[in-house]
Design a protein around this motif. Structure first.
Motif, PDB file in Angstrom:
ATOM      1  N   ARG A   2      12.904   4.738  -0.942  1.00 18.49           N
ATOM      2  CA  ARG A   2      12.119   5.396  -1.717  1.00 18.49           C
ATOM      3  C   ARG A   2      13.139   4.082  -2.642  1.00 18.49           C
ATOM      4  NH1 ARG A   2      13.115  10.658   0.596  1.00 18.49           N
ATOM      5  NH2 ARG A   2       9.888  11.481   0.877  1.00 18.49           N
ATOM      6  N   MET A   3      14.619   3.918  -2.428  1.00 14.08           N
ATOM      7  CA  MET A   3      15.305   3.768  -3.625  1.00 14.08           C
ATOM      8  C   MET A   3      14.578   1.940  -3.432  1.00 14.08           C
ATOM      9  SD  MET A   3      19.371   4.725  -2.252  1.00 14.08           S
ATOM     10  CE  MET A   3      19.855   3.489  -3.987  1.00 14.08           C
ATOM     11  N   ASP A   4      14.195   1.224  -2.597  1.00 15.83           N
ATOM     12  CA  ASP A   4      13.201   0.111  -2.406  1.00 15.83           C
ATOM     13  C   ASP A   4      12.076   0.340  -2.869  1.00 15.83           C
ATOM     14  OD1 ASP A   4      14.374  -1.824  -1.163  1.00 15.83           O
ATOM     15  OD2 ASP A   4      13.924  -1.570   0.403  1.00 15.83           O
ATOM     16  N   LEU A   5      11.459   1.177  -3.229  1.00 20.65           N
ATOM     17  CA  LEU A   5       9.900   1.588  -3.945  1.00 20.65           C
ATOM     18  C   LEU A   5      10.773   1.095  -5.554  1.00 20.65           C
ATOM     19  CD1 LEU A   5       7.777   3.671  -2.306  1.00 20.65           C
ATOM     20  CD2 LEU A   5       7.629   1.547  -2.089  1.00 20.65           C
ATOM     21  N   LYS A   6      11.825   1.424  -5.947  1.00 18.74           N
ATOM     22  CA  LYS A   6      11.623   1.743  -7.431  1.00 18.74           C
ATOM     23  C   LYS A   6      12.791   1.383  -7.701  1.00 18.74           C
ATOM     24  CE  LYS A   6      14.272   6.121  -6.147  1.00 18.74           C
ATOM     25  NZ  LYS A   6      14.509   7.403  -6.591  1.00 18.74           N
ATOM     26  N   LYS A   7      13.652   0.711  -6.792  1.00 22.76           N
ATOM     27  CA  LYS A   7      15.419  -0.558  -8.235  1.00 22.76           C
ATOM     28  C   LYS A   7      15.115  -2.001  -7.047  1.00 22.76           C
ATOM     29  CE  LYS A   7      19.947   1.461  -8.008  1.00 22.76           C
ATOM     30  NZ  LYS A   7      20.158   1.805  -9.169  1.00 22.76           N
ATOM     31  N   HIS A  38       0.797  -1.084  -0.059  1.00 24.97           N
ATOM     32  CA  HIS A  38      -0.074  -0.472   0.061  1.00 24.97           C
ATOM     33  C   HIS A  38       0.869   1.144   0.267  1.00 24.97           C
ATOM     34  CE1 HIS A  38      -3.275  -2.734   0.917  1.00 24.97           C
ATOM     35  NE2 HIS A  38      -3.104  -2.304   1.838  1.00 24.97           N
ATOM     36  N   ILE A  39       2.093   1.272   0.133  1.00 28.24           N
ATOM     37  CA  ILE A  39       3.474   2.382   0.479  1.00 28.24           C
ATOM     38  C   ILE A  39       3.517   2.928  -1.398  1.00 28.24           C
ATOM     39  CG2 ILE A  39       5.235   3.076   1.372  1.00 28.24           C
ATOM     40  CD1 ILE A  39       2.999   2.462   3.262  1.00 28.24           C
ATOM     41  N   THR A  40       3.578   4.320  -1.216  1.00 32.65           N
ATOM     42  CA  THR A  40       4.122   4.629  -2.756  1.00 32.65           C
ATOM     43  C   THR A  40       4.929   5.478  -1.992  1.00 32.65           C
ATOM     44  OG1 THR A  40       1.615   6.340  -2.692  1.00 32.65           O
ATOM     45  CG2 THR A  40       1.337   4.802  -3.105  1.00 32.65           C
ATOM     46  N   ASP A  86      17.574  10.131   5.286  1.00 30.90           N
ATOM     47  CA  ASP A  86      18.462   9.209   4.122  1.00 30.90           C
ATOM     48  C   ASP A  86      18.060   8.099   4.378  1.00 30.90           C
ATOM     49  OD1 ASP A  86      20.067  11.576   3.366  1.00 30.90           O
ATOM     50  OD2 ASP A  86      21.775  10.968   4.485  1.00 30.90           O
ATOM     51  N   MET A  87      17.888   7.357   5.636  1.00 33.03           N
ATOM     52  CA  MET A  87      16.706   7.168   5.505  1.00 33.03           C
ATOM     53  C   MET A  87      15.539   6.404   4.796  1.00 33.03           C
ATOM     54  SD  MET A  87      15.506   4.021   8.801  1.00 33.03           S
ATOM     55  CE  MET A  87      17.176   3.461   9.265  1.00 33.03           C
ATOM     56  N   ILE A  88      14.747   7.296   5.084  1.00 34.93           N
ATOM     57  CA  ILE A  88      13.585   7.589   3.709  1.00 34.93           C
ATOM     58  C   ILE A  88      14.015   7.285   2.420  1.00 34.93           C
ATOM     59  CG2 ILE A  88      11.488   8.671   3.874  1.00 34.93           C
ATOM     60  CD1 ILE A  88      11.311   9.808   6.200  1.00 34.93           C
TER      61      ILE A  88
END
Length: 429
Positions: free
Chosen positions: A237-242, A186-188, A231-233
């Protein structure tokens, strides 16, 4: 375990179903809450024609060919990359080191401004003390449930430091649960933007709930900077797109975002021993190294689990160099090529653990035990991977309860020894 969901930010379903491990967390009225030494990691050349050029490397590594092992030539630190404009872009390690310098400067400033204070004095508004106490206790309960060994170590810390570490741990866990928890689907990116806005609010003294309130109080007492939290956030974000990392330089930055940041958050709370002769920057570098080592260990332990989710957190160029590909990872077959590849990966992780060790003894006496316990236990996971014949596809390497218990007195014994009187790579110039 059946748990209650926590409303994370504003009334929006993207974010409201994000956490599944907190019980009975109530919303508060926010108005009621008023390593590696620099000279060793980066070798800088003299300026030429106005351009800065860097060579990166680790201790005792030939910078002309920074590899480990006699088999595959596995880069420890990636080389510089030219931009489209033909200029040399700094590496991920140098980007991260700029953050390290800022964190160290904050601690130095705080020490100069309040030489006689261990922490900033409490400013208690009427009616808030009991709520804050309850908030910190809840953070302690979460830490005890999900990080038992570390929690035991924190009990030796002073009450102020102990509570602050609990608050930081809980925020980090909640952030990680955004993309790795049961409601991760559910996270975007928008949800993460809201989570970051909420972080900024709590740093301004406007916490959303009781767990935020604990961290909000912590950052008023210790020189904790918001950058590592943001930076942790960014790592989330990297985990969502990479889902792939081309080289170790890319992977290093990811490891910093999701784990190295924890070390930078924690050092201001744990404190540096008064008798330490180490530079503040070097202690932060050691804390960073521990975070990187822990995350590399997580990655090596979870190769099979991540592959089943379509993720490969291993440098693509090093896989190719070893004669391996994504298909080999998905096939999950342990071969000689895989064993050789894993040996080099494990060796690199251990190098980061070794660098981290140099900084643990420089921490304040009461803070060393939990850090030593974490370091020793995580490093043993690498031993378990080896014991499983490098089968991290179908076998999850873990440290048994008996081994965990046995490691505690070892960690405590090491924590007794303070900063060395003998000159070391961390010693101030």
């Amino acid at each position: 375990m059946t748990v209650a969901l926590l409303w994370v930010a504003s009334p929006n379903t993207e974010v409201s179903n994000s956490f599944a491990f907190f019980h009975s967390v109530r919303v508060l009225d926010s108005s009621k809450f008023g390593s590696v030494d620099r000279s060793l990691m980066f070798k800088r050349r003299a300026k030429k024609s106005g351009n800065q050029k860097w060579k990166s490397g680790l201790v005792n590594i030939d910078l002309r060919n920074p590899c480990i092992g006699s088999g595959n030539k596995l880069p420890i630190i990636s080389s510089m990359v030219a931009s489209h404009a033909g200029e040399m872009a700094i590496s991920s390690e140098e980007k991260v080191y700029n953050v390290v310098l800022k964190q160290a400067a904050l601690v130095k400033k705080q020490l100069r401004s309040s030489e006689d204070l261990d922490v900033k004095p409490d400013i208690v508004l009427r009616g808030t003390l009991s709520l804050l106490s309850e908030a910190y206790e809840r953070c302690g309960e979460v830490c005890a449930e999900y990080a038992k060994t570390f929690y035991l170590g924190t009990l030796l810390m002073t009450p102020e430091r102990r509570r602050a570490i609990w608050a930081i741990y809980v925020w980090c866990r909640r952030t990680d649960e955004l993309v790795d928890g049961p409601n991760a689907s559910h996270i975007t990116p928008t949800a993460l933007d809201r989570w970051e806005a909420r972080l900024e609010d709590l740093f301004r003294g406007r916490p959303f709930d009781m767990l935020d309130a604990a961290l909000s109080d912590t950052v008023t007492k210790f020189p904790v900077d918001i950058q590592p939290f943001k930076d942790m956030i960014e790592g989330m974000r990297m985990d969502l797109k990479k889902s792939r990392y081309q080289n170790f330089d890319e992977l290093y930055l990811y490891c910093y975002y999701v784990a190295g940041t924890v070390g930078l958050m924690s050092v201001p709370v744990m404190g540096i021993a008064p008798e330490s002769q180490a530079s503040t920057e070097s202690v932060y570098n050691a804390a960073l190294a521990l975070g990187i080592a822990n995350q590399l260990t997580n990655i090596l332990r979870d190769v099979g689990e991540d592959a089943r989710r379509g993720r490969i957190y291993l440098p693509q160029d090093e896989l190719a160099q070893a004669g391996l590909s994504d298909d080999d990872i998905f096939a999950g077959k342990v071969t000689d090529k895989w064993r050789n590849f894993m040996k080099d990966q494990i060796k690199r992780a251990r190098m980061f653990f070794n660098e981290a060790e140099k900084g643990v003894t420089e921490l304040s006496a009461a803070s060393r035990w939990p850090v030593w316990a974490s370091l020793l236990l995580y490093r043993r996971i690498l031993d378990e991977i080896e014991a499983n014949d490098y089968n991290n596809f179908t076998k999850r390497a873990y440290v048994s309860k008996a081994k965990k218990i046995a490691s505690l007195p070892i960690a405590y014994a090491r924590s007794v020894f303070g900063p060395s009187k003998i000159s070391s790579p961390l010693t101030k110039a």
